[in-house]
Design a protein around this motif. Structure first.
Motif, PDB file in Angstrom:
ATOM      1  N   GLU B 609      38.482  81.557  69.317  1.00 58.17           N
ATOM      2  CA  GLU B 609      37.526  81.157  70.289  1.00 58.17           C
ATOM      3  C   GLU B 609      37.398  81.585  71.498  1.00 58.17           C
ATOM      4  OE1 GLU B 609      39.319  77.878  73.329  1.00 58.17           O
ATOM      5  OE2 GLU B 609      40.775  79.067  72.800  1.00 58.17           O
ATOM      6  N   GLN B 612      33.574  83.233  71.218  1.00 56.95           N
ATOM      7  CA  GLN B 612      32.844  83.153  72.192  1.00 56.95           C
ATOM      8  C   GLN B 612      32.931  82.441  73.482  1.00 56.95           C
ATOM      9  OE1 GLN B 612      31.705  78.695  70.285  1.00 56.95           O
ATOM     10  NE2 GLN B 612      29.966  78.396  71.495  1.00 56.95           N
ATOM     11  N   SER B 613      32.375  83.432  74.168  1.00 56.62           N
ATOM     12  CA  SER B 613      33.178  84.186  75.420  1.00 56.62           C
ATOM     13  C   SER B 613      31.923  83.955  76.529  1.00 56.62           C
ATOM     14  CB  SER B 613      33.441  85.604  75.840  1.00 56.62           C
ATOM     15  OG  SER B 613      31.796  85.998  75.893  1.00 56.62           O
ATOM     16  N   GLY B 614      30.129  83.542  76.045  1.00 53.40           N
ATOM     17  CA  GLY B 614      29.392  83.087  76.768  1.00 53.40           C
ATOM     18  C   GLY B 614      28.918  84.295  77.105  1.00 53.40           C
ATOM     19  N   ARG B 615      29.732  85.999  77.327  1.00 56.57           N
ATOM     20  CA  ARG B 615      29.031  86.452  77.553  1.00 56.57           C
ATOM     21  C   ARG B 615      27.873  87.296  76.778  1.00 56.57           C
ATOM     22  NH1 ARG B 615      35.083  88.450  78.876  1.00 56.57           N
ATOM     23  NH2 ARG B 615      34.946  87.323  80.784  1.00 56.57           N
ATOM     24  N   VAL B 616      26.450  87.803  77.212  1.00 56.48           N
ATOM     25  CA  VAL B 616      25.498  87.893  76.863  1.00 56.48           C
ATOM     26  C   VAL B 616      25.490  88.897  76.388  1.00 56.48           C
ATOM     27  CG1 VAL B 616      24.206  88.512  78.365  1.00 56.48           C
ATOM     28  CG2 VAL B 616      22.816  87.092  76.622  1.00 56.48           C
TER      29      VAL B 616
END
Lengths: 105, 645
Positions: B609, B612-616
């Motif tokens: 999980e 998948q941090s969402g930090r591009v």
């Protein structure tokens, strides 16, 4: 084209530009900076198209055409990215890329 | 004479079923009742037309009654010979059944208009009645064993719907389930029998199965199980299905409970039609039963019938619920029919049992339907099933009283009522074949007379009960069917039945042996006399007699604990021994395996999980890192670079 500048010189320049862009993309937090970095990388690619077309396939024009497309796409992309950044700024009052993770799982 | 019109006997009730079932709610309740009755009346007239044309216009071909296929359409084709047809078969017994089913069904429809008056599910009741009627009619005209099985199950379903008609009563719901599950369990035997038979004989078709040079009768197969050949085993299994539907011992336990349904349903399904389906099935395959393994399976049929009839008669003497007495009496009478088939042969006089069985089926349908409808009329008047709430009703309900008396006399075998003729023939057939079976049936004849007159005196004479509402005679829609059936009960015994239905389908003249007739009437009269002494007036005599039998009486009253035996097998052995371990395996091993897969996936994804941090930028970094690894790997593997320096 200036005499004496060969394919490797241009490729060296484009490689340098690419990695500058890459470095900027990984290290910067400001989204405007990220956008600039992406533009740098794109332009280095465009430069590659031009130089390969000129030196390897002198009679053809596909490389040039593709570069024109690339510029157009880059312009559209910038317009979109700026719009996203502005709306994000309005929402969060920030343009820090690391704070932009509300869509993560 | 092509009998094409017979299809309408099936189509009319089907249309009524759909029409009242779908639209009945939107119409005034009365309409669905009258539509159902009218369609059944038409079907009845068509059945009479069929009977008239078949028996009197077609008559005999080469001295025997022919089999006619009005319709025979291929429905499913498994192999060239193994074909599942749908069709209408016209022969003596199917015509007989058409007449019986449509007549009783029509009278029950008519009766229900009065009996179900004001009921919530009025339209639904008539819709189900039509469904039942069409299933039963399609069953009796089946051209092959698969078609009969098909409608056999449909009959089971509609019976389930009708028994559980008062679905807000828990006892009705459990009775419906019990009836369905027990008969379904028996049908498992039937299905296996069909599969064995069709696999080895290569056909479903009745005509081929029972023909002299067919696969069953022409070949002699080697014995495979307890001296029976494979065909014998198959026929025994088919008989198990028939025994289940006909409530033969030990598969009878559903029938008494099925009395939870409305009384007209009991009259139609559990007296005249569905419960004789098993008898009909044996009769339909009779040449096969008779020919395979020298008739060994017929002995099974005969003994099952004899035991059931004795068993049921003993229980019937002790029950207090009048519908239950009638239910056990039905079981007992069907036992007679089975026994008669079991002791029958094929030719001429040897085929007496077959003829007697069909005759008894015919007469029994009439007088038993009459008994049930009469009981329904009584229950309608006093709002109770129990004999202790009744007594002295002859003054209030004269029509019910007289018709009930006629039916009781008929079932007790008193001439000139119809039951005398058919029962006498059965006893005569049994006497010639097997003296023990005869002795059992002779005793049962006496018991039958006793228990029928026990409830007759209990209801119409006996103590003077004080009623909250004065009972009154039922409306015309209810008393008219009683009168019609009573007239039929008086006169149908005089039909020369041997001219119509016999085992070899040739003409046969019934001779009444005065010795036999005298003996059977005598035992019936003794039974009636005993009942008269014990129950005519309120007295303690009856209790004294039951005291005398002591433990035996208690056993009979508790139905010989058959329900408890089933309960023991079902709960203690099947649940504890089979179902519980299987449930454990299902819950722990099968479900555990599935849950385990889910758990592994979940845990593993929890570990991933954080990635998948969402930090591009992090994604870009991973991407570049990965790309570099791949590039170096490709270069290394192609020998372009070397890390050793």
């Amino acid at each position: 084209m200036i005499e004496g500048i060969g394919v490797f010189d241009v490729l060296a320049v484009s490689t340098i530009i690419f990695f500058v862009g890459l470095f900027g993309f990984v290290t910067r937090k400001n989204m405007i900076s990220l956008l600039i970095s992406i533009e740098l990388m794109l332009n280095s690619v465009a430069l590659n198209f031009v130089v390969f077309n000129k030196f390897l396939y002198p009679g053809n024009i596909q490389g040039y055409i593709f570069t024109l497309f690339l510029i157009a796409v880059a312009a559209a992309e910038v317009a979109l990215a700026i719009a996203i950044i502005i709306s994000f700024y309005r929402m969060d009052n920030s343009i820090d890329a690391d704070e932009m993770d509300s869509l993560s799982g | 004479m092509d009998f094409k019109f017979t299809i309408w006997i099936l189509i009319l009730p089907t249309l009524v079923f759909l029409f009242t079932g779908l639209l009945g709610k939107k119409m005034p309740a009365k309409i669905s009742g009258w539509i159902g009755t009218a369609s059944m009346a038409t079907a009845m007239l068509l059945a009479y037309k069929t009977a008239y044309e078949y028996f009197f216009q077609v008559g005999f071909v080469d001295g025997i009654r022919p089999t006619i296929f009005a319709y025979k359409e291929v429905w499913m084709k498994f192999t060239d010979t193994l074909v599942f047809d749908m069709g209408i078969l016209i022969d003596p017994i199917s015509v007989l059944m058409l007449v019986v089913v449509t007549t009783v069904s029509f009278l029950v429809h008519l009766y229900s208009i009065g009996y179900m008056h004001g009921d919530q599910g009025y339209y639904k009741f008539f819709s189900f009645l039509s469904l039942f009627s069409v299933s039963m009619l399609a069953l009796v005209v089946a051209t092959n064993i698969f078609q009969i099985y098909f409608f056999w199950e449909l009959v089971g379903v509609s019976s389930y719907l009708l028994i559980g008609f008062y679905y807000d009563k828990p006892s009705a719901v459990s009775a419906a389930k019990k009836a369905f599950i027990v008969t379904r369990f028996a049908d498992l035997g039937f299905l296996i029998g069909i599969l064995l038979l069709s696999f080895h004989a290569g056909t479903f078709d009745f005509m081929t199965l029972v023909s002299e040079d067919g696969p069953l009768l022409a070949q002699t197969a080697p014995p495979v199980f307890m001296g029976l050949s494979i065909f014998g085993v198959a026929l025994s299994l088919i008989f198990v299905g028939g025994a289940g539907k006909s409530a033969m011992f030990p598969l009878h336990i559903w029938l008494p409970d099925a009395m939870e349904g409305p009384t007209p349903v009991s009259a139609l399904i559990h007296a005249a039609t569905m419960v004789v389906a098993g008898v009909y099935l044996v009769a339909r395959l009779f040449p096969a039963f008779q020919g395979v393994d020298g008739g060994a399976v017929l002995h099974l049929v005969a003994w099952t019938g004899a035991i059931s009839s004795l068993f049921a008669a003993i229980i019937a003497m002790t029950q207090d619920d009048i519908k239950r007495v009638l239910a056990y009496s039905t079981m007992s009478q069907i036992g007679y029919m089975m026994l008669a088939l079991g002791v029958s042969g094929m030719e001429g006089h040897h085929g007496l049992g077959y003829m007697a069985s069909m005759f008894h089926l015919f007469t029994h349908a009439m007088f038993k339907a009459l008994l049930f409808l009469g009981a329904g009329s009584v229950i309608h008047a006093v709002h109770s099933n129990l004999m202790k709430d009744m007594g002295g009703l002859r003054k209030y309900m004269p029509i019910t009283h007289i018709t009930f008396l006629i039916a009781c006399l008929a079932i007790s075998g008193v001439p000139p009522f119809s039951g005398f003729f058919s029962k006498d023939e059965i006893l005569a057939a049994a006497f010639e074949q097997n003296k023990i079976l005869f002795a059992i049936e002779y005793a049962v004849a006496g018991l039958t007379a006793f228990y029928m007159f026990r409830i007759y005196f209990g209801i119409f004479w006996g103590k003077e009960t004080v009623y909250k509402h004065t009972p009154h005679e039922s409306p015309l829609t209810m008393s008219l069917p009683l009168l019609i059936l009573a007239i039929a009960t008086v006169f149908i015994g005089f039909i020369p039945f041997g001219h119509f239905v016999t085992a070899d389908r040739a003409l046969y003249d019934i001779h009444i042996d005065p010795m036999m007739a005298g003996a059977s009437v005598g035992v019936g009269l003794i039974g009636i006399l005993v009942a008269y002494i014990l129950y005519k007036k309120e007295s303690t005599l009856a209790d004294g007699v039951s005291e005398m039998f002591g433990q035996g009486y208690t056993w009979a009253k508790d139905k010989f604990y058959m329900d408890e035996v089933y309960q023991f097998f079902a709960h203690k052995m099947m649940f504890a021994g089979v179902a519980a371990p299987v449930a454990w395996i299902d819950k722990n091993i099968v479900d555990g395996f599935m849950n385990g897969i889910g758990w592994i996936t979940e845990t593993f994804s929890m570990m991933l999980e954080d990635w998948q941090s969402g930090r591009v930028r992090q994604y870009a970094f991973s991407f570049i890192l990965g790309l570099l690894v791949i590039i170096f790997a490709v270069l290394y593997l192609n020998g372009i670079i070397d890390f050793k320096g």
